[in-house]
Design an enzyme around this catalytic site. Structure first.
Site, PDB file in Angstrom:
ATOM      1  N   LYS A 245       0.854  -1.183   0.000  1.00 58.10           N
ATOM      2  CA  LYS A 245       0.000   0.000   0.000  1.00 58.10           C
ATOM      3  C   LYS A 245       0.893   1.238   0.000  1.00 58.10           C
ATOM      4  O   LYS A 245       1.693   1.430   0.916  1.00 58.10           O
ATOM      5  CB  LYS A 245      -0.901  -0.020   1.223  1.00 58.10           C
ATOM      6  CG  LYS A 245      -1.791   1.204   1.327  1.00 58.10           C
ATOM      7  CD  LYS A 245      -2.803   1.062   2.445  1.00 58.10           C
ATOM      8  CE  LYS A 245      -3.631   2.324   2.588  1.00 58.10           C
ATOM      9  NZ  LYS A 245      -4.583   2.244   3.685  1.00 58.10           N
TER      10      LYS A 245
ATOM     11  N   LYS B  45      -2.238  -1.546  -3.859  1.00 59.26           N
ATOM     12  CA  LYS B  45      -3.099  -0.365  -3.782  1.00 59.26           C
ATOM     13  C   LYS B  45      -2.248   0.886  -3.855  1.00 59.26           C
ATOM     14  O   LYS B  45      -1.236   0.952  -3.145  1.00 59.26           O
ATOM     15  CB  LYS B  45      -3.845  -0.423  -2.459  1.00 59.26           C
ATOM     16  CG  LYS B  45      -4.771   0.733  -2.192  1.00 59.26           C
ATOM     17  CD  LYS B  45      -5.297   0.622  -0.809  1.00 59.26           C
ATOM     18  CE  LYS B  45      -6.117   1.866  -0.529  1.00 59.26           C
ATOM     19  NZ  LYS B  45      -6.366   2.075   0.844  1.00 59.26           N
TER      20      LYS B  45
HETATM   21  C1  PBG Z   1      -7.378   3.094   5.475  1.00 58.82           C
HETATM   22  C2  PBG Z   1      -7.778   3.009   4.067  1.00 58.82           C
HETATM   23  C3  PBG Z   1      -7.646   3.990   3.094  1.00 58.82           C
HETATM   24  C4  PBG Z   1      -8.181   3.473   1.923  1.00 58.82           C
HETATM   25  C5  PBG Z   1      -8.623   2.181   2.196  1.00 58.82           C
HETATM   26  N1  PBG Z   1      -8.364   1.904   3.530  1.00 58.82           N
HETATM   27  C6  PBG Z   1      -7.170   5.403   3.190  1.00 58.82           C
HETATM   28  C7  PBG Z   1      -5.813   5.746   3.572  1.00 58.82           C
HETATM   29  O1  PBG Z   1      -4.912   4.930   3.687  1.00 58.82           O
HETATM   30  O2  PBG Z   1      -5.641   6.945   3.800  1.00 58.82           O
HETATM   31  C8  PBG Z   1      -8.235   4.216   0.617  1.00 58.82           C
HETATM   32  C9  PBG Z   1      -9.229   3.731  -0.344  1.00 58.82           C
HETATM   33  C10 PBG Z   1      -9.509   4.655  -1.469  1.00 58.82           C
HETATM   34  O3  PBG Z   1      -8.858   5.701  -1.673  1.00 58.82           O
HETATM   35  O4  PBG Z   1     -10.443   4.342  -2.208  1.00 58.82           O
HETATM   36  N2  PBG Z   1      -8.358   2.658   6.348  1.00 58.82           N
END
Ligand code: PBG
Length: 328
Positions: free
Chosen positions: A199, A252
């Protein structure tokens, strides 16, 4: 010059039928996971449009059930749930409250749609008053190891409520192991973990933070999420999560990281998931609203690119739309 002197690729593009015969990748309804935002509220009819994500809503429990019901009729098979609690605090205690909003949503959906695969996002950022994914020390440092217990408790509370799978998205080190051990100790060794293994600290999460009300009050997520410049590190993160017990590895965001999806596909035999995140959704929506692009064709091309890069599972806010288009 003879025909055979050069490659005539056009022979296999002559008609829709021939093109279909030689098509290498296809989107199946079962590949798709639709994310939803469920809000703790006394207003059962609560259905608030998310400004930066046209077509997406914050939903009450009741509205969530309606929305999911319609999608299930269209062939939706899996959802990912995010909760927005009434009260936030330093330790994100609503994230692991047995009667918390996500826990209630899981119970409700599993009751209404027993066959639906209900996956929960495990993180603290929607539940902490400071908007960070872990416990924050004076001075602003996000503490890794003390956070693990809270994440494990969150995952356990989701699974106790009936979640079919948990998806830790916090990027603390060691959280997959902590969650796996806690689930196993409590009799849930059969429940899989889909790890947000790779991520990145991405600008593409901007609209999500409006949707989930999880924008950090200070600082950013760069001390735990990955640097977009790195790909070797992605393999280490993936290896670590597998060793800790992850069943599915996620990359991601999606589109800007298709090279990483491919590297994971080639490097590992586990299922690979890709998260087509909020910013990727909003870009297409904004361009389509202006009439600059053909939304359906653009989205289907994006979905195909995920499959071509090697993803098995696609988490996308377009899932409901894609199902409608596939059903046409
Ligand atoms: C954190 C989380 C995020 C997303 C999914 N889980 C946000 C982040 O890390 O700030 C992002 C998903 C998206 O942008 O569609 N709980």
């Amino acid at each position: 010059m003879l025909d055979s002197d050069f490659y005539r690729g056009r022979r296999l593009r002559r008609s829709p039928g021939i093109r279909a015969l030689v098509r290498e990748n296809e989107i199946r309804p079962a590949d798709l996971v639709m994310p939803y935002f469920v809000v703790e509220t006394d207003d059962s009819g609560f259905r608030k449009p998310i400004g930066s994500m046209p077509g997406q809503f914050q939903l009450s429990l009741q509205e969530l059930e309606k929305q999911v019901g319609a999608a299930v009729k269209n062939g939706l098979q899996a959802v990912l749930l995010f909760g927005i609690p009434k009260e936030k605090d330093e330790l994100g205690s609503q994230a692991y409250a047995d009667e918390g909003i996500v826990q209630e949503a899981v119970r409700r959906l599993k009751q209404a749609f027993p066959e639906l695969v209900v996956i929960t996002d495990v993180c603290l950022c929607e539940y902490t008053s400071h908007g960070h994914c872990g416990i924050v020390q004076k001075g602003g440092e996000i503490l890794n190891d003390p956070t693990l217990d809270l994440l494990a408790r969150s995952a356990l509370s989701h699974v106790r409520a009936g979640a079919d799978m948990v998806a830790p998205s916090d990027m603390m080190d060691g959280r997959v192991l902590a969650i796996r051990e806690t689930l196993d100790e409590n009799g849930f060794s059969g429940v899989p973990i889909m790890s947000y293994a790779v991520k990145y600290a991405s600008a593409f999460y901007g609209p999500f933070r409006e949707a989930a009300e999880s924008t950090p009050k200070f600082g950013d997520r760069k001390t735990h999420q990955m640097d977009p410049a790195n790909s070797r590190e992605a393999l280490r993160e993936a290896e670590a999560d597998l060793a800790e017990g992850a069943d599915i590895l996620m990359v991601k965001p999606g589109l800007p990281y298709l090279d990483i999806v491919r590297q994971l596909r080639d490097g590992f035999d586990t299922p690979i998931a890709v998260y087509n995140v909020s910013g990727e959704y909003s870009m297409v929506k904004a361009a389509a609203a202006n009439g600059w692009v053909d939304e359906e064709r653009m989205v289907m091309e994006m979905m195909t690119s995920f499959k071509r890069a090697g993803a098995d599972i696609i988490l996308t806010y377009f899932a409901e739309d894609v199902l409608k288009w596939l059903n046409k």
